[in-house]
Scaffold this active site. Sequence first.
Site, PDB file in Angstrom:
ATOM      1  NE  ARG A 153      -1.880   4.247  14.331  1.00 24.64           N
ATOM      2  CZ  ARG A 153      -2.644   5.296  14.691  1.00 24.64           C
ATOM      3  NH1 ARG A 153      -3.138   5.371  15.920  1.00 24.64           N
ATOM      4  NH2 ARG A 153      -2.927   6.247  13.830  1.00 24.64           N
ATOM      5  CB  SER A 203       0.779   4.030   7.832  1.00 22.60           C
ATOM      6  OG  SER A 203      -0.172   4.959   7.384  1.00 22.60           O
ATOM      7  CD  GLU A 273       0.616   2.155  11.950  1.00 19.37           C
ATOM      8  OE1 GLU A 273      -0.590   2.023  11.665  1.00 19.37           O
ATOM      9  OE2 GLU A 273       1.187   3.265  11.972  1.00 19.37           O
TER      10      GLU A 273
END
Length: 280
Positions: A153, A203, A273
């Site tokens: 990520r 998420s 995130e």
Amino acid sequence: MSLHTSFHIGGPADALVIPADMEDVRKVLRIAREEKTPLTVVGNGSNLLVRDKGIRGIVLKLGNALKHWEQNDGRFVFGSGVSLAQCCRIIGDAGYTGMEFAVGIPGSLGGAVYMNAGAYDGEMKDAVVSVQVMTRSGEVKTLSRDDLKFAYRHSALQDSDVIVLEAELMVKPGDKAAIQAKMDDFSQRRISKQPLDVPSAGSTFKRPEGRFVGQMVEESGLKGFRIGGAEVSVKHAGFIVNVDHATASDVLQLIEYIQKKILENYNVQLIPEVLVLGEV
């Protein structure tokens, strides 16, 4: 900005610009430099939480622009504003495999490269060959996969202020029926497990090594827990959803509360995130 994020949350921007092409991007950069105005670049706002006071200066939104694409065998070039879902469909319809994992990921290609988005059996780093970017001075450069320094990520783009214009992907020939079946399977899994019917930013936290966020949150008794209009999804505890006109403050307080509980219960520090922008 609530009209420009998937969370449906966020205060006003002083100015919002959706460019028609790369030259428009260059013009906006020039104006921001000359007027010494802050400039914030976003994709289509699917992984974004904008604070309640909004964003000062100019917001340059690429998610509804730069939608060009071209193909040369297994080489595909997409403008950064093309949706990730459309990229997957175009590649799959052409009989090439390697992007099926991304079929249900919301957002633009540029944002997906920036975040090294991924799901199931793949990440953007597996397909990206190079990225064309524009510096804040208006210079166009090409960055290789090595330059991008992909990690979970993360990409080097997050540590710079360049603007993603387009990305080159390289994929392999495959069986159309098998590609479609895989995309159908991934899509169905998302529909059955994720709260796609309510506003969210996907998420909420990055996955810690060896752990599942949703499982820890659920085991901590937080499924359905609310602060204001923000709620831990009852369908998937890894998501915070906007169930009743939530504010950014509601979401941020809920994030902090979840982090505190998970640290207490598992000695795991959850890292968001979701990208948070705007005036504090």
